[in-house]
Scaffold this active site. Sequence first.
Site, PDB file in Angstrom:
ATOM      1  N   GLU A   1       0.794  -1.229   0.000  1.00  9.30           N
ATOM      2  CA  GLU A   1       0.000   0.000   0.000  1.00  9.30           C
ATOM      3  C   GLU A   1       0.830   1.285   0.000  1.00  9.30           C
ATOM      4  OE1 GLU A   1      -4.042  -1.430   2.206  1.00  9.30           O
ATOM      5  OE2 GLU A   1      -2.384  -0.882   3.512  1.00  9.30           O
TER       6      GLU A   1
HETATM    7  C1  TNX Z   1      -4.777  -3.847   4.649  1.00  7.91           C
HETATM    8  S1  TNX Z   1      -3.127  -6.277   4.529  1.00  7.91           S
HETATM    9  C2  TNX Z   1      -3.509  -3.646   5.167  1.00  7.91           C
HETATM   10  C3  TNX Z   1      -3.356  -3.215   6.569  1.00  7.91           C
HETATM   11  C4  TNX Z   1      -4.674  -2.974   7.231  1.00  7.91           C
HETATM   12  C5  TNX Z   1      -5.635  -4.076   6.820  1.00  7.91           C
HETATM   13  C6  TNX Z   1      -6.964  -4.002   7.516  1.00  7.91           C
HETATM   14  C7  TNX Z   1      -2.068  -5.267   4.285  1.00  7.91           C
HETATM   15  C8  TNX Z   1      -0.814  -5.787   3.779  1.00  7.91           C
HETATM   16  N1  TNX Z   1      -2.351  -3.980   4.512  1.00  7.91           N
HETATM   17  O1  TNX Z   1      -2.552  -2.063   6.644  1.00  7.91           O
HETATM   18  O2  TNX Z   1      -4.484  -2.968   8.600  1.00  7.91           O
HETATM   19  O3  TNX Z   1      -5.849  -3.991   5.438  1.00  7.91           O
HETATM   20  O4  TNX Z   1      -7.735  -5.136   7.225  1.00  7.91           O
END
Ligand code: TNX
Length: 533
Positions: free
Chosen positions: A350
Amino acid sequence: MNRYRLLFAAATALAAAACRATAPVPPATTSPAPLVQPPRIIPAPETMTVGSGAPFAITKTTVIRVDNGNAEALQVAEALGTLLRPSTGYPLPAALVPAGAPDVAPGAGNAIHLALASDRASLGDEGYELTVTAESVRLLAYRPAGLFRGVQTLRQLLPAKIESEIGIDRPAWNIPAVTISDRPRFAWRGAMLDVARHFFTVKEVEQFIDIAALYKLNVVHLHLTDDQGWRIEIPSRPLLTSVGSLSQVGGGKGGFYTREDWAEIVRYAQDRYITIVPEIEMPGHSYAGMSAYPAVACANRPAGSAYTGTDVGWSTFCVDSAATYALLDDIIRDLAAMSPGEYIHIGGDEVATLAAPQYIKFIERVQGIVNAHGKKMVGWEEITKARLLPTTVAQQWKSDSATAALQYGSKLIMSPSNRIYLDMKYNDSTELGLNWAANIEVRDAYDWDPATYMAGVPESAILGVEAPLWSETVQNITAAEYLIMPRLPAVAEVGWSPQARRSWDDFRTRLASHATRWNQLGINWYRSPQVPW
Ligand code: TNX
Protein backbone atom coordinates in the site's frame (compact mmCIF):
# COMPACT_ATOMS: atom_id res chain seq x y z
CA MET A 1 -32.70 -65.77 -6.13
CA ASN A 2 -35.92 -66.43 -8.11
CA ARG A 3 -39.02 -64.24 -8.05
CA TYR A 4 -40.85 -66.26 -5.40
CA ARG A 5 -37.99 -66.37 -2.99
CA LEU A 6 -37.50 -62.64 -3.47
CA LEU A 7 -41.14 -62.00 -2.69
CA PHE A 8 -40.96 -64.25 0.33
CA ALA A 9 -37.88 -62.49 1.60
CA ALA A 10 -39.56 -59.14 1.13
CA ALA A 11 -42.68 -60.31 2.95
CA THR A 12 -40.70 -61.59 5.94
CA ALA A 13 -38.73 -58.36 6.11
CA LEU A 14 -41.96 -56.37 6.07
CA ALA A 15 -43.45 -58.52 8.80
CA ALA A 16 -40.36 -58.10 10.90
CA ALA A 17 -40.44 -54.34 10.42
CA ALA A 18 -44.12 -54.21 11.36
CA CYS A 19 -43.39 -56.29 14.39
CA ARG A 20 -40.59 -53.94 15.47
CA ALA A 21 -42.83 -50.95 14.92
CA THR A 22 -45.62 -52.23 17.12
CA ALA A 23 -43.69 -54.02 19.85
CA PRO A 24 -43.69 -52.06 23.11
CA VAL A 25 -40.33 -50.63 24.06
CA PRO A 26 -39.07 -52.44 27.14
CA PRO A 27 -38.22 -50.16 30.03
CA ALA A 28 -34.50 -49.50 30.26
CA THR A 29 -32.97 -51.50 33.07
CA THR A 30 -29.32 -50.79 32.45
CA SER A 31 -27.81 -47.67 30.94
CA PRO A 32 -26.56 -48.17 27.40
CA ALA A 33 -22.85 -48.79 26.87
CA PRO A 34 -21.12 -45.39 26.55
CA LEU A 35 -20.43 -44.43 22.98
CA VAL A 36 -16.72 -44.18 22.35
CA GLN A 37 -16.10 -40.67 21.07
CA PRO A 38 -13.40 -40.48 18.45
CA PRO A 39 -10.63 -38.20 19.69
CA ARG A 40 -11.24 -34.66 18.51
CA ILE A 41 -7.81 -33.45 17.54
CA ILE A 42 -7.29 -30.10 15.77
CA PRO A 43 -5.53 -29.98 13.39
CA ALA A 44 -6.58 -33.44 12.22
CA PRO A 45 -3.59 -35.81 12.26
CA GLU A 46 -2.27 -37.29 9.04
CA THR A 47 -3.28 -40.79 10.18
CA MET A 48 -5.00 -41.95 13.34
CA THR A 49 -6.29 -45.36 14.38
CA VAL A 50 -8.47 -45.62 17.45
CA GLY A 51 -7.75 -48.84 19.35
CA SER A 52 -10.36 -50.98 21.07
CA GLY A 53 -8.27 -51.46 24.19
CA ALA A 54 -8.52 -49.71 27.53
CA PRO A 55 -7.19 -46.16 27.81
CA PHE A 56 -3.97 -45.16 29.53
CA ALA A 57 -4.73 -43.62 32.91
CA ILE A 58 -2.46 -40.97 34.36
CA THR A 59 -2.22 -41.66 38.09
CA LYS A 60 -0.21 -40.35 40.99
CA THR A 61 2.60 -42.79 40.23
CA THR A 62 2.89 -42.03 36.51
CA VAL A 63 6.32 -40.84 35.39
CA ILE A 64 7.52 -39.00 32.31
CA ARG A 65 10.65 -40.54 30.79
CA VAL A 66 12.86 -39.42 27.95
CA ASP A 67 14.46 -42.48 26.35
CA ASN A 68 16.96 -41.80 23.56
CA GLY A 69 16.79 -38.10 24.13
CA ASN A 70 18.85 -35.08 24.97
CA ALA A 71 18.53 -31.99 27.14
CA GLU A 72 16.18 -30.37 24.66
CA ALA A 73 13.87 -33.39 24.59
CA LEU A 74 13.88 -33.28 28.38
CA GLN A 75 12.71 -29.66 28.19
CA VAL A 76 9.72 -30.79 26.15
CA ALA A 77 9.05 -33.50 28.73
CA GLU A 78 9.21 -30.82 31.43
CA ALA A 79 6.75 -28.69 29.45
CA LEU A 80 4.39 -31.68 29.46
CA GLY A 81 4.87 -32.08 33.21
CA THR A 82 4.20 -28.37 33.76
CA LEU A 83 0.95 -28.72 31.85
CA LEU A 84 -0.22 -31.84 33.70
CA ARG A 85 0.80 -31.16 37.29
CA PRO A 86 -1.52 -28.33 38.38
CA SER A 87 -4.73 -29.93 37.16
CA THR A 88 -3.92 -33.54 38.14
CA GLY A 89 -2.16 -32.68 41.38
CA TYR A 90 0.29 -35.53 40.68
CA PRO A 91 4.10 -35.20 40.88
CA LEU A 92 4.74 -36.64 37.38
CA PRO A 93 8.55 -36.38 37.55
CA ALA A 94 10.27 -36.01 34.19
CA ALA A 95 13.70 -37.58 33.71
CA LEU A 96 16.20 -38.24 30.96
CA VAL A 97 17.14 -41.92 31.04
CA PRO A 98 19.90 -43.62 29.08
CA ALA A 99 18.50 -45.88 26.38
CA GLY A 100 18.03 -49.46 27.55
CA ALA A 101 18.05 -48.71 31.27
CA PRO A 102 16.10 -51.66 32.70
CA ASP A 103 13.31 -49.82 34.49
CA VAL A 104 12.42 -47.64 31.54
CA ALA A 105 12.43 -49.98 28.58
CA PRO A 106 9.77 -48.79 26.15
CA GLY A 107 6.49 -50.27 27.25
CA ALA A 108 7.42 -50.39 30.94
CA GLY A 109 4.44 -49.71 33.14
CA ASN A 110 2.77 -46.43 33.94
CA ALA A 111 5.08 -44.15 32.03
CA ILE A 112 4.79 -41.54 29.32
CA HIS A 113 7.84 -42.14 27.15
CA LEU A 114 9.29 -39.47 24.89
CA ALA A 115 12.07 -40.43 22.50
CA LEU A 116 14.05 -38.98 19.62
CA ALA A 117 14.44 -41.50 16.80
CA SER A 118 17.27 -40.88 14.35
CA ASP A 119 15.74 -43.38 11.91
CA ARG A 120 12.55 -41.34 11.52
CA ALA A 121 13.80 -38.61 9.17
CA SER A 122 10.55 -39.07 7.25
CA LEU A 123 8.74 -37.35 10.10
CA GLY A 124 10.67 -34.16 9.36
CA ASP A 125 11.28 -31.49 11.97
CA GLU A 126 7.73 -31.37 13.30
CA GLY A 127 6.25 -34.83 12.76
CA TYR A 128 5.70 -37.38 15.52
CA GLU A 129 4.29 -40.82 16.23
CA LEU A 130 2.11 -41.45 19.23
CA THR A 131 1.08 -44.86 20.52
CA VAL A 132 -1.21 -45.09 23.52
CA THR A 133 -2.09 -48.38 25.20
CA ALA A 134 -3.37 -49.14 28.68
CA GLU A 135 0.24 -49.80 29.70
CA SER A 136 2.09 -46.80 28.31
CA VAL A 137 2.22 -43.74 26.15
CA ARG A 138 5.02 -43.62 23.58
CA LEU A 139 5.76 -40.37 21.76
CA LEU A 140 8.46 -40.51 19.14
CA ALA A 141 9.90 -37.81 16.91
CA TYR A 142 12.89 -37.10 14.74
CA ARG A 143 13.41 -33.68 16.32
CA PRO A 144 12.40 -32.06 19.63
CA ALA A 145 9.95 -29.81 17.75
CA GLY A 146 8.09 -32.97 16.75
CA LEU A 147 7.89 -34.03 20.39
CA PHE A 148 6.44 -30.64 21.24
CA ARG A 149 3.78 -30.93 18.51
CA GLY A 150 2.99 -34.44 19.77
CA VAL A 151 2.54 -33.09 23.29
CA GLN A 152 -0.18 -30.78 21.91
CA THR A 153 -1.97 -33.86 20.60
CA LEU A 154 -1.62 -35.61 23.96
CA ARG A 155 -3.05 -32.51 25.57
CA GLN A 156 -6.11 -32.64 23.32
CA LEU A 157 -6.58 -36.37 24.01
CA LEU A 158 -7.02 -35.61 27.71
CA PRO A 159 -10.20 -34.17 29.27
CA ALA A 160 -10.51 -30.38 28.87
CA LYS A 161 -10.00 -29.97 32.61
CA ILE A 162 -6.34 -30.77 32.03
CA GLU A 163 -6.05 -27.08 31.05
CA SER A 164 -7.23 -25.94 34.47
CA GLU A 165 -4.77 -24.37 36.87
CA ILE A 166 -6.56 -25.80 39.84
CA GLY A 167 -7.64 -29.35 40.56
CA ILE A 168 -11.30 -29.22 41.55
CA ASP A 169 -13.77 -31.81 40.19
CA ARG A 170 -10.98 -33.94 38.82
CA PRO A 171 -12.11 -36.34 36.11
CA ALA A 172 -10.29 -39.62 35.34
CA TRP A 173 -7.18 -38.58 33.44
CA ASN A 174 -7.62 -41.11 30.66
CA ILE A 175 -5.89 -41.00 27.30
CA PRO A 176 -7.74 -43.15 24.74
CA ALA A 177 -5.87 -45.98 23.02
CA VAL A 178 -4.75 -44.52 19.70
CA THR A 179 -1.98 -44.83 17.18
CA ILE A 180 -1.14 -41.60 15.40
CA SER A 181 1.45 -40.74 12.79
CA ASP A 182 1.44 -37.07 11.99
CA ARG A 183 3.37 -34.31 10.26
CA PRO A 184 2.45 -30.95 8.74
CA ARG A 185 1.37 -30.29 5.17
CA PHE A 186 3.01 -26.85 5.01
CA ALA A 187 6.30 -25.64 6.50
CA TRP A 188 4.96 -22.17 7.44
CA ARG A 189 1.82 -22.04 9.55
CA GLY A 190 1.48 -18.58 10.95
CA ALA A 191 -0.61 -16.02 12.73
CA MET A 192 0.08 -12.29 12.60
CA LEU A 193 -0.64 -9.77 15.33
CA ASP A 194 -0.64 -6.04 14.55
CA VAL A 195 0.84 -4.45 17.68
CA ALA A 196 1.25 -1.09 15.91
CA ARG A 197 -2.34 0.12 15.49
CA HIS A 198 -2.95 -0.85 19.11
CA PHE A 199 -0.14 -1.85 21.41
CA PHE A 200 -0.26 -5.28 23.07
CA THR A 201 1.78 -5.99 26.21
CA VAL A 202 4.38 -8.77 26.40
CA LYS A 203 1.91 -10.79 28.48
CA GLU A 204 -0.77 -10.39 25.80
CA VAL A 205 1.63 -11.41 23.03
CA GLU A 206 2.45 -14.50 25.09
CA GLN A 207 -1.24 -15.33 25.40
CA PHE A 208 -1.48 -15.07 21.61
CA ILE A 209 1.56 -17.38 21.27
CA ASP A 210 -0.04 -19.89 23.66
CA ILE A 211 -3.10 -20.23 21.43
CA ALA A 212 -0.91 -20.60 18.35
CA ALA A 213 1.09 -23.35 20.08
CA LEU A 214 -2.00 -25.34 21.08
CA TYR A 215 -2.92 -25.58 17.39
CA LYS A 216 0.61 -26.43 16.18
CA LEU A 217 1.37 -23.14 14.44
CA ASN A 218 5.09 -22.46 14.04
CA VAL A 219 5.24 -18.77 13.09
CA VAL A 220 4.04 -15.68 14.92
CA HIS A 221 4.53 -12.60 12.77
CA LEU A 222 4.48 -9.30 14.66
CA HIS A 223 3.59 -6.17 12.70
CA LEU A 224 5.82 -3.88 14.76
CA THR A 225 5.59 -0.51 13.03
CA ASP A 226 2.98 1.52 11.21
CA ASP A 227 1.84 5.12 10.86
CA GLN A 228 0.38 5.04 14.36
CA GLY A 229 3.36 3.74 16.33
CA TRP A 230 6.85 2.23 16.48
CA ARG A 231 6.86 -0.72 18.88
CA ILE A 232 10.39 -2.09 19.15
CA GLU A 233 13.51 -0.57 20.64
CA ILE A 234 16.27 -0.21 18.06
CA PRO A 235 19.40 0.42 20.15
CA SER A 236 21.26 2.47 17.52
CA ARG A 237 18.19 4.68 16.83
CA PRO A 238 16.59 5.47 20.18
CA LEU A 239 14.26 8.21 18.87
CA LEU A 240 12.21 5.59 17.01
CA THR A 241 10.69 4.57 20.31
CA SER A 242 11.20 7.66 22.49
CA VAL A 243 9.35 9.75 19.89
CA GLY A 244 7.57 7.21 17.69
CA SER A 245 5.90 4.86 20.16
CA LEU A 246 3.76 7.25 22.16
CA SER A 247 0.41 6.86 20.47
CA GLN A 248 -1.98 4.46 18.75
CA VAL A 249 -5.29 4.42 16.89
CA GLY A 250 -7.73 6.63 18.73
CA GLY A 251 -4.93 8.36 20.64
CA GLY A 252 -4.10 6.03 23.53
CA LYS A 253 -0.62 6.01 25.03
CA GLY A 254 0.85 3.31 22.80
CA GLY A 255 4.00 1.59 24.00
CA PHE A 256 6.98 -0.45 22.78
CA TYR A 257 9.06 -3.52 23.56
CA THR A 258 12.46 -2.88 25.12
CA ARG A 259 15.36 -5.14 24.07
CA GLU A 260 14.67 -7.21 27.18
CA ASP A 261 10.96 -7.48 26.35
CA TRP A 262 11.83 -8.56 22.84
CA ALA A 263 14.25 -11.21 24.10
CA GLU A 264 11.51 -12.48 26.41
CA ILE A 265 8.97 -12.73 23.55
CA VAL A 266 11.47 -14.50 21.32
CA ARG A 267 12.40 -16.97 24.07
CA TYR A 268 8.78 -17.63 25.00
CA ALA A 269 8.02 -18.45 21.36
CA GLN A 270 11.17 -20.55 20.98
CA ASP A 271 10.16 -22.67 23.97
CA ARG A 272 7.03 -23.50 21.97
CA TYR A 273 8.89 -24.09 18.70
CA ILE A 274 7.43 -20.93 17.22
CA THR A 275 9.56 -18.54 15.19
CA ILE A 276 8.92 -14.83 15.65
CA VAL A 277 8.95 -12.97 12.33
CA PRO A 278 9.41 -9.25 12.99
CA GLU A 279 7.94 -6.81 10.47
CA ILE A 280 9.21 -3.27 10.01
CA GLU A 281 6.91 -1.60 7.48
CA MET A 282 8.52 0.29 4.59
CA PRO A 283 8.47 2.38 2.53
CA GLY A 284 4.81 3.11 3.38
CA HIS A 285 2.97 2.85 6.70
CA SER A 286 5.98 4.70 8.06
CA TYR A 287 4.78 7.92 9.67
CA ALA A 288 5.84 6.95 13.20
CA GLY A 289 9.41 6.28 12.05
CA MET A 290 9.52 9.52 10.06
CA SER A 291 8.27 11.51 13.03
CA ALA A 292 11.37 10.31 14.92
CA TYR A 293 13.80 10.99 12.05
CA PRO A 294 12.21 13.63 9.79
CA ALA A 295 15.27 13.60 7.49
CA VAL A 296 13.91 10.39 5.92
CA ALA A 297 10.67 12.06 4.82
CA CYS A 298 10.25 13.93 1.52
CA ALA A 299 6.54 14.53 1.33
CA ASN A 300 4.01 14.31 4.16
CA ARG A 301 6.62 15.58 6.53
CA PRO A 302 5.57 14.83 10.09
CA ALA A 303 3.82 17.76 11.67
CA GLY A 304 5.13 16.81 15.08
CA SER A 305 1.92 15.18 16.21
CA ALA A 306 1.17 11.47 16.15
CA TYR A 307 -1.16 9.92 13.61
CA THR A 308 -4.13 8.29 15.30
CA GLY A 309 -6.44 7.65 12.34
CA THR A 310 -6.73 4.53 10.18
CA ASP A 311 -6.14 5.73 6.60
CA VAL A 312 -3.55 3.81 4.61
CA GLY A 313 -1.28 4.45 1.65
CA TRP A 314 -0.37 8.11 2.26
CA SER A 315 3.01 7.90 4.00
CA THR A 316 6.37 6.88 2.56
CA PHE A 317 10.03 7.11 3.39
CA CYS A 318 11.96 9.27 0.95
CA VAL A 319 13.33 6.57 -1.36
CA ASP A 320 15.97 8.76 -3.00
CA SER A 321 17.63 9.92 0.18
CA ALA A 322 20.83 8.44 1.61
CA ALA A 323 19.48 9.19 5.09
CA THR A 324 16.69 6.66 4.50
CA TYR A 325 19.07 3.81 3.70
CA ALA A 326 21.36 4.72 6.59
CA LEU A 327 18.39 4.53 8.95
CA LEU A 328 17.10 1.27 7.46
CA ASP A 329 20.53 -0.31 7.58
CA ASP A 330 20.79 0.51 11.30
CA ILE A 331 17.31 -0.81 11.98
CA ILE A 332 17.76 -4.06 10.10
CA ARG A 333 21.22 -4.68 11.56
CA ASP A 334 19.95 -4.26 15.13
CA LEU A 335 16.78 -6.23 14.49
CA ALA A 336 18.71 -9.08 12.84
CA ALA A 337 21.01 -9.27 15.84
CA MET A 338 18.04 -9.40 18.23
CA SER A 339 16.01 -11.95 16.26
CA PRO A 340 17.14 -15.57 15.82
CA GLY A 341 14.59 -16.40 13.09
CA GLU A 342 15.79 -16.54 9.50
CA TYR A 343 13.26 -14.02 8.17
CA ILE A 344 12.70 -10.27 8.42
CA HIS A 345 9.44 -8.90 7.00
CA ILE A 346 9.71 -5.48 5.37
CA GLY A 347 6.03 -4.84 4.67
CA GLY A 348 6.04 -3.19 1.26
CA ASP A 349 2.25 -2.91 0.87
CA GLU A 350 0.00 0.00 0.00
CA VAL A 351 2.33 2.70 -1.19
CA ALA A 352 0.13 5.13 -3.10
CA THR A 353 2.54 8.00 -3.45
CA LEU A 354 5.53 6.47 -5.29
CA ALA A 355 5.95 5.79 -8.99
CA ALA A 356 6.51 2.11 -9.85
CA PRO A 357 10.23 2.51 -10.72
CA GLN A 358 10.88 4.27 -7.39
CA TYR A 359 9.09 1.54 -5.48
CA ILE A 360 10.94 -1.24 -7.31
CA LYS A 361 14.34 0.35 -6.75
CA PHE A 362 13.58 0.72 -3.07
CA ILE A 363 12.47 -2.90 -2.58
CA GLU A 364 15.51 -4.28 -4.41
CA ARG A 365 17.84 -2.16 -2.33
CA VAL A 366 16.20 -3.20 0.93
CA GLN A 367 16.32 -6.83 -0.13
CA GLY A 368 20.08 -6.40 -0.37
CA ILE A 369 20.25 -4.85 3.11
CA VAL A 370 18.23 -7.68 4.65
CA ASN A 371 20.47 -10.25 2.98
CA ALA A 372 23.62 -8.41 3.98
CA HIS A 373 22.55 -8.82 7.60
CA GLY A 374 22.12 -12.54 7.15
CA LYS A 375 18.35 -12.75 6.85
CA LYS A 376 15.84 -13.66 4.17
CA MET A 377 13.24 -11.09 3.21
CA VAL A 378 9.47 -11.44 3.39
CA GLY A 379 7.14 -8.79 2.00
CA TRP A 380 3.47 -8.34 1.13
CA GLU A 381 2.55 -9.29 -2.43
CA GLU A 382 3.30 -5.85 -3.85
CA ILE A 383 7.02 -6.68 -3.63
CA THR A 384 6.61 -9.06 -6.59
CA LYS A 385 6.83 -5.97 -8.82
CA ALA A 386 10.55 -5.97 -7.98
CA ARG A 387 13.17 -8.52 -9.01
CA LEU A 388 13.19 -10.95 -6.12
CA LEU A 389 15.79 -13.41 -4.94
CA PRO A 390 14.63 -17.04 -4.80
CA THR A 391 15.02 -16.94 -1.01
CA THR A 392 12.65 -13.98 -0.73
CA VAL A 393 9.08 -14.84 0.23
CA ALA A 394 5.99 -12.96 -0.96
CA GLN A 395 2.87 -12.87 1.18
CA GLN A 396 -0.31 -12.97 -0.90
CA TRP A 397 -3.19 -11.02 0.64
CA LYS A 398 -5.49 -9.33 -1.87
CA SER A 399 -5.06 -10.44 -5.47
CA ASP A 400 -3.27 -12.80 -7.83
CA SER A 401 -0.39 -10.36 -8.36
CA ALA A 402 1.62 -12.63 -6.08
CA THR A 403 1.95 -15.19 -8.90
CA ALA A 404 4.70 -12.95 -10.31
CA ALA A 405 6.93 -14.28 -7.51
CA LEU A 406 7.07 -17.68 -9.20
CA GLN A 407 9.22 -16.43 -12.08
CA TYR A 408 11.99 -15.74 -9.54
CA GLY A 409 11.63 -19.07 -7.79
CA SER A 410 10.29 -17.25 -4.74
CA LYS A 411 7.71 -18.98 -2.61
CA LEU A 412 4.39 -17.67 -1.40
CA ILE A 413 2.65 -17.42 1.93
CA MET A 414 -1.09 -17.49 1.41
CA SER A 415 -3.06 -14.96 3.48
CA PRO A 416 -6.15 -14.37 1.35
CA SER A 417 -8.02 -11.49 2.95
CA ASN A 418 -11.45 -12.83 1.97
CA ARG A 419 -10.72 -16.14 3.75
CA ILE A 420 -8.35 -15.72 6.68
CA TYR A 421 -8.05 -12.04 7.61
CA LEU A 422 -8.94 -12.44 11.24
CA ASP A 423 -9.80 -8.75 11.56
CA MET A 424 -12.78 -9.21 9.24
CA LYS A 425 -16.19 -9.35 10.88
CA TYR A 426 -17.97 -12.71 11.15
CA ASN A 427 -21.20 -11.12 9.93
CA ASP A 428 -22.81 -7.70 9.68
CA SER A 429 -23.66 -7.57 13.35
CA THR A 430 -20.15 -8.35 14.64
CA GLU A 431 -19.14 -5.30 16.64
CA LEU A 432 -15.36 -5.63 16.27
CA GLY A 433 -13.51 -5.84 13.01
CA LEU A 434 -13.61 -4.47 9.49
CA ASN A 435 -15.37 -5.77 6.40
CA TRP A 436 -13.56 -4.36 3.37
CA ALA A 437 -12.51 -7.84 2.18
CA ALA A 438 -15.50 -9.91 3.30
CA ASN A 439 -17.52 -11.10 6.24
CA ILE A 440 -15.76 -14.30 7.23
CA GLU A 441 -17.65 -17.05 9.06
CA VAL A 442 -15.80 -20.07 10.45
CA ARG A 443 -16.65 -22.18 7.42
CA ASP A 444 -15.21 -19.56 5.04
CA ALA A 445 -11.93 -19.60 6.97
CA TYR A 446 -11.85 -23.42 6.90
CA ASP A 447 -13.32 -24.55 3.62
CA TRP A 448 -10.66 -23.71 1.02
CA ASP A 449 -7.51 -25.30 -0.29
CA PRO A 450 -4.34 -23.19 -0.63
CA ALA A 451 -3.21 -25.37 -3.55
CA THR A 452 -6.27 -24.51 -5.66
CA TYR A 453 -7.00 -21.01 -4.37
CA MET A 454 -5.10 -19.18 -7.09
CA ALA A 455 -4.70 -20.24 -10.71
CA GLY A 456 -1.06 -20.90 -11.54
CA VAL A 457 0.05 -21.38 -7.93
CA PRO A 458 0.57 -25.09 -7.28
CA GLU A 459 1.20 -26.55 -3.84
CA SER A 460 4.94 -26.70 -4.54
CA ALA A 461 5.06 -22.89 -4.80
CA ILE A 462 3.42 -22.42 -1.42
CA LEU A 463 5.53 -22.16 1.70
CA GLY A 464 2.46 -22.03 3.87
CA VAL A 465 -0.49 -20.09 5.22
CA GLU A 466 -0.75 -17.22 7.66
CA ALA A 467 -3.75 -15.52 9.23
CA PRO A 468 -3.27 -11.83 10.06
CA LEU A 469 -5.04 -9.96 12.83
CA TRP A 470 -4.89 -6.23 12.07
CA SER A 471 -5.77 -4.18 15.10
CA GLU A 472 -7.47 -0.97 14.00
CA THR A 473 -10.55 -2.06 16.00
CA VAL A 474 -8.81 -4.42 18.42
CA GLN A 475 -7.65 -2.88 21.68
CA ASN A 476 -6.61 -5.82 23.84
CA ILE A 477 -6.15 -9.58 23.94
CA THR A 478 -9.74 -10.28 24.97
CA ALA A 479 -10.98 -8.56 21.83
CA ALA A 480 -8.28 -10.29 19.79
CA GLU A 481 -9.38 -13.68 21.10
CA TYR A 482 -12.96 -13.04 20.05
CA LEU A 483 -11.80 -12.56 16.46
CA ILE A 484 -9.24 -15.37 16.30
CA MET A 485 -11.32 -18.00 18.09
CA PRO A 486 -12.50 -20.10 16.42
CA ARG A 487 -11.08 -19.02 13.05
CA LEU A 488 -7.44 -19.57 14.03
CA PRO A 489 -7.91 -23.33 14.70
CA ALA A 490 -9.60 -23.50 11.28
CA VAL A 491 -6.57 -21.92 9.60
CA ALA A 492 -4.25 -24.15 11.63
CA GLU A 493 -5.93 -27.20 10.12
CA VAL A 494 -5.73 -25.70 6.61
CA GLY A 495 -1.99 -25.42 7.14
CA TRP A 496 -1.30 -28.73 8.89
CA SER A 497 -3.70 -31.46 7.77
CA PRO A 498 -3.66 -33.27 4.43
CA GLN A 499 -6.44 -31.91 2.20
CA ALA A 500 -7.90 -35.42 1.88
CA ARG A 501 -8.32 -35.63 5.68
CA ARG A 502 -10.28 -32.39 5.89
CA SER A 503 -14.03 -31.95 5.82
CA TRP A 504 -16.12 -29.12 7.20
CA ASP A 505 -18.68 -31.41 8.80
CA ASP A 506 -16.07 -33.37 10.64
CA PHE A 507 -14.17 -30.22 11.60
CA ARG A 508 -17.14 -28.40 13.07
CA THR A 509 -17.93 -31.37 15.33
CA ARG A 510 -14.36 -31.51 16.57
CA LEU A 511 -14.29 -27.74 16.98
CA ALA A 512 -17.40 -27.79 19.16
CA SER A 513 -15.68 -30.01 21.70
CA HIS A 514 -12.80 -27.54 22.05
CA ALA A 515 -14.97 -24.83 23.60
CA THR A 516 -14.74 -26.36 27.09
CA ARG A 517 -10.96 -26.28 26.70
CA TRP A 518 -11.01 -22.57 25.80
CA ASN A 519 -13.24 -21.92 28.80
CA GLN A 520 -10.74 -23.67 31.07
CA LEU A 521 -7.99 -21.53 29.55
CA GLY A 522 -10.01 -18.35 29.99
CA ILE A 523 -10.01 -17.65 26.25
CA ASN A 524 -12.77 -15.44 24.85
CA TRP A 525 -14.47 -16.85 21.73
CA TYR A 526 -17.22 -16.27 19.19
CA ARG A 527 -20.16 -18.65 19.39
CA SER A 528 -20.62 -19.25 15.67
CA PRO A 529 -24.07 -20.54 14.69
CA GLN A 530 -22.32 -22.83 12.21
CA VAL A 531 -20.83 -25.00 14.97
CA PRO A 532 -22.78 -27.54 17.11
CA TRP A 533 -21.41 -26.29 20.45
C1 TNX B 1 -4.78 -3.85 4.65
S1 TNX B 1 -3.13 -6.28 4.53
C2 TNX B 1 -3.51 -3.65 5.17
C3 TNX B 1 -3.36 -3.22 6.57
C4 TNX B 1 -4.67 -2.97 7.23
C5 TNX B 1 -5.63 -4.08 6.82
C6 TNX B 1 -6.96 -4.00 7.52
C7 TNX B 1 -2.07 -5.27 4.29
C8 TNX B 1 -0.81 -5.79 3.78
N1 TNX B 1 -2.35 -3.98 4.51
O1 TNX B 1 -2.55 -2.06 6.64
O2 TNX B 1 -4.48 -2.97 8.60
O3 TNX B 1 -5.85 -3.99 5.44
O4 TNX B 1 -7.74 -5.14 7.22
